[in-house]
Design an enzyme around this catalytic site. Structure first.
Site, PDB file in Angstrom:
ATOM      1  N   CYS A  83       0.779  -1.241   0.013  1.00 23.18           N
ATOM      2  CA  CYS A  83       0.055   0.043  -0.031  1.00 23.18           C
ATOM      3  C   CYS A  83       0.891   1.333   0.042  1.00 23.18           C
ATOM      4  O   CYS A  83       1.607   1.430  -1.010  1.00 23.18           O
ATOM      5  CB  CYS A  83      -1.285   0.139   1.270  1.00 23.18           C
ATOM      6  N   HIS A 192      -3.539  -4.972  -0.600  1.00 20.88           N
ATOM      7  CA  HIS A 192      -3.129  -5.690   0.673  1.00 20.88           C
ATOM      8  C   HIS A 192      -3.244  -7.393   0.611  1.00 20.88           C
ATOM      9  O   HIS A 192      -4.515  -7.733   0.784  1.00 20.88           O
ATOM     10  CB  HIS A 192      -4.376  -5.207   1.481  1.00 20.88           C
ATOM     11  N   GLU A 194      -2.700  -9.172   2.795  1.00 21.40           N
ATOM     12  CA  GLU A 194      -3.004  -9.677   4.174  1.00 21.40           C
ATOM     13  C   GLU A 194      -4.298  -9.529   4.514  1.00 21.40           C
ATOM     14  O   GLU A 194      -5.078 -10.029   5.296  1.00 21.40           O
ATOM     15  CB  GLU A 194      -1.996  -9.038   5.372  1.00 21.40           C
TER      16      GLU A 194
END
Lengths: 211, 256
Positions: A83, A192, A194
């Protein structure tokens, strides 16, 4: 195979717990730290980042991380930015007319997306180049993005015969933008992993395999 | 390449337990928000939203605990609303593992709190939860009035103007809940979605009124970027998220 060690750079950037957990779930031994020895000695360094470009650059400076990130790259030691932690590797960021220098690994300006709806928030597709290691097996999956700014032009000098050019993955929201760069030890993702469910987990495992 | 329409189940959590039990087959503990979040994740939810309805702020610790346990187990975005009044509340939620916080009454009472939160953490962390209903009050230009306390209290403020102001102050998206449509199962409030969409450029999440998969595509056609619902997912068949996504896809909109 020995468990890979990853340091998630801890410099006060938003929700890093998810990154730690997602990397652990992908099989890494994870430490959350900004100590030089932890940045230098891990198999992979994960650089998170949310919020404003200028604030992230300042926070990286404040914890003294910039030199150590540079040392890792110079030594061929893997780094993964995510990001705003992806955006800072470009030349500069422009927010509300203010230009902030980035780390300058790649040419390009991080600018406001030109789209009817901003932030770009949600699951989008992308176009990884042939031979991408990070996207192997997940080329057609969607990944979770949340950002208002992105690099929308790429003019890396490819005429460097002794250098392998970076592999660039594009996505699109109103305009095409850079979703990922794979460049030797340095990789960076606008989305992202994650937060990208199974596809994100696979990408993190792909990264861990390169370490 | 187009960003997918997000389908978001919402769970009401009271003192760490899901209120209004959820009807999942074979679920050992229908009141455990972590278990339910995992089921929704596996069923294809694009995000999860918890609405903390805990009455006593002294019991907030339980909420942070639930958020932390959920963030340990699922790797899709998690939004938490209810009781968010200040920067510190958002900080606590983010530290516990939430990705976004939603704010409602506190922002109506003191709009500056939007600037304070988004200047600290960025726009992407803050969702404006906007409960609106129709009104005859001639002072309300759009005909849609902002309400607080779950729709029970009118404010005499125009919902469209408030959405626009909140976006200018920095919220990253708007969760638009129609009090008129809520609980009817007759479909989303398309008029209200169109009215807000016409004035804001941040993502818009439509909520209230969903009774079946066929209700979702019209909300998207009216301008919603995401759709949120509770009971249709809790009490419908286990594959309701898939049914909803199939309906959205068949209408020509992208889904994950």
């Amino acid at each position: 195979m020995a468990q890979k060690t990853v340091t998630v750079l801890d410099y006060g950037s938003g929700n890093v717990r998810s990154a730690v957990r997602a990397l652990e779930a992908a099989g890494a031994q994870v430490k959350l730290s900004a100590k030089p020895e932890d940045i230098a000695n891990c198999d992979g360094l994960f650089v998170p980042g949310v919020g404003a470009f200028a604030a992230v650059m300042q926070a990286l400076k404040d914890v003294g991380a910039i030199r150590w990130i540079g040392r890792r790259i110079a030594g061929g030691r893997p780094v993964l930015g995510v990001c705003v932690g992806h955006q800072v590797f470009f030349d500069e960021g422009v927010e509300h007319g203010i230009h902030t220098p980035g780390l300058g690994e790649w040419p390009g300006t991080v600018e406001l997306l030109q789209a009817p709806v901003v932030p770009h928030m949600g699951w989008n597709t992308l176009t990884p180049p042939a031979g991408s290691k990070l996207f192997a097996g997940i080329e057609d999956e969607r990944f979770y993005f949340v950002h208002s700014y992105a690099v929308q032009k790429w003019d890396f000098e490819v005429a460097q015969p002794k250098m392998t050019p970076p592999q660039v993955t594009w996505s699109e929201h109103g305009t095409p933008f850079i979703a990922a760069v794979e460049n030797g030890p340095l990789c960076a993702l606008q989305f992202h992993p994650e937060k990208s469910g199974e596809a994100g987990a696979r990408l993190l495992r792909n990264w861990l395999e390169t370490l | 390449m187009t960003v997918a329409i997000r389908v978001i189940p919402c769970l009401d959590v009271d003192n760490g337990r899901v209120v209004k039990g959820v009807n999942f087959e074979g679920l050992r503990d229908a009141g455990d928000p972590v278990e339910l979040a995992k089921r929704y994740n596996a069923a294809g939810a694009d995000e999860i939203t918890f609405l903390d309805v805990t009455a006593s702020s002294g019991n907030r610790e339980t909420t942070y605990d639930v958020v932390a346990k959920t963030a340990e187990e699922i790797f899709i975005p998690l939004t938490v609303g209810g009781g968010v009044r200040a920067v510190e509340d958002v900080d606590r939620l983010l530290r516990a593992g939430a990705d976004k916080a939603s704010i409602n009454t506190a922002a109506v009472d003191r709009p500056e709190v939007i600037n304070e939160i988004t200047q600290r953490f960025g726009s992407q962390v803050l969702v404006l939860s906007l409960d609106a209903r129709r009104t005859d009050n001639p002072e309300v230009a759009s005909g849609f009035e902002v309400t607080t306390h779950g729709g029970r209290t009118g404010t005499g403020r125009c919902a469209v103007a408030w959405a626009k102001e909140a976006a200018q102050r920095g919220v990253g998206e708007i969760l638009l809940n129609s009090i008129d449509a809520d609980g009817t199962k007759d479909g989303f409030d398309l008029e209200m979605i169109r009215a807000v969409r016409a004035e804001v450029t941040v993502p818009l999440i439509a909520s209230g009124g969903a009774g079946g998969p066929e209700h979702f595509p019209p909300a998207i056609a009216a301008g919603a970027d995401a759709v949120l619902a509770a009971s249709i997912f809790h009490f419908g068949p286990d594959d309701m998220i898939k049914q909803v996504k199939d309906a959205i896809r068949e209408a020509g909109f992208p889904v994950r």
